[in-house]
Design a protein around this motif. Sequence first.
Motif, mmCIF file in Angstrom:
data_model
loop_
_atom_site.group_PDB
_atom_site.id
_atom_site.type_symbol
_atom_site.label_atom_id
_atom_site.label_comp_id
_atom_site.label_asym_id
_atom_site.label_seq_id
_atom_site.Cartn_x
_atom_site.Cartn_y
_atom_site.Cartn_z
ATOM 1 N N LYS A 110 0.833 -1.207 0.000
ATOM 2 C CA LYS A 110 0.000 0.000 0.000
ATOM 3 C C LYS A 110 0.867 1.257 0.000
ATOM 4 C CE LYS A 110 -3.909 -2.189 2.264
ATOM 5 N NZ LYS A 110 -4.687 -2.330 3.492
ATOM 6 N N LEU A 111 1.952 1.255 0.754
ATOM 7 C CA LEU A 111 2.849 2.413 0.769
ATOM 8 C C LEU A 111 3.508 2.622 -0.588
ATOM 9 C CD1 LEU A 111 4.557 2.083 4.257
ATOM 10 C CD2 LEU A 111 2.994 3.876 3.508
ATOM 11 N N ARG A 112 3.886 1.530 -1.230
ATOM 12 C CA ARG A 112 4.524 1.651 -2.547
ATOM 13 C C ARG A 112 3.543 2.120 -3.618
ATOM 14 N NH1 ARG A 112 9.646 -1.426 -3.227
ATOM 15 N NH2 ARG A 112 10.210 -2.091 -1.143
ATOM 16 N N LEU A 113 2.259 1.827 -3.420
ATOM 17 C CA LEU A 113 1.251 2.237 -4.398
ATOM 18 C C LEU A 113 0.788 3.680 -4.222
ATOM 19 C CD1 LEU A 113 -0.966 -0.968 -4.596
ATOM 20 C CD2 LEU A 113 0.631 -0.110 -6.319
ATOM 21 N N LEU A 114 1.150 4.301 -3.105
ATOM 22 C CA LEU A 114 0.778 5.700 -2.901
ATOM 23 C C LEU A 114 1.428 6.553 -3.981
ATOM 24 C CD1 LEU A 114 1.112 6.209 0.942
ATOM 25 C CD2 LEU A 114 -0.979 6.238 -0.385
#
Length: 146
Positions: A110-114
């Motif tokens: 999820k952090l990488r997709l931000l």
Amino acid sequence: MLHYGDVEENAENPPIETLQEKIPVADIKGLLMGKDCPHMKENKGKQNKQDLDLAFSITYDVEEYSLNFIAPSRTDFCLWTDGLSVLLGREMSSEAMRSELEILLSMEIKLRLLDLENIPIPDSAPVVPKPPSNYNFCYDFSQTEQ
């Protein structure tokens, strides 16, 4: 060293001085779980499924003796078996570990997709402001407005 001894069931964290027996971690040879435990083999047919799922044994070097346990809960079982596995240089294999690993991996994804393009991320934390001069954060309604 792994210190152990007989303790009352309701006792919390006995002092190490009361635990007279001890085993060097280097002498631990294996960790057995479930139906592989010696105390579960001895009581074959007498044990229930819950005890079988929470049973684990530590085998150690001194003439192939073993310490036999039945954890009070599934969480305690996972903590003990994962901790002992790490001490023995093995992989953790409990469902609690897999669940926590899944949570961490999903957070990382999820952090990488931000969408963080063109947003500067500072290298250090921001400065903490000074505390307020007073902590009177309420409005005084006792005086009527005229």
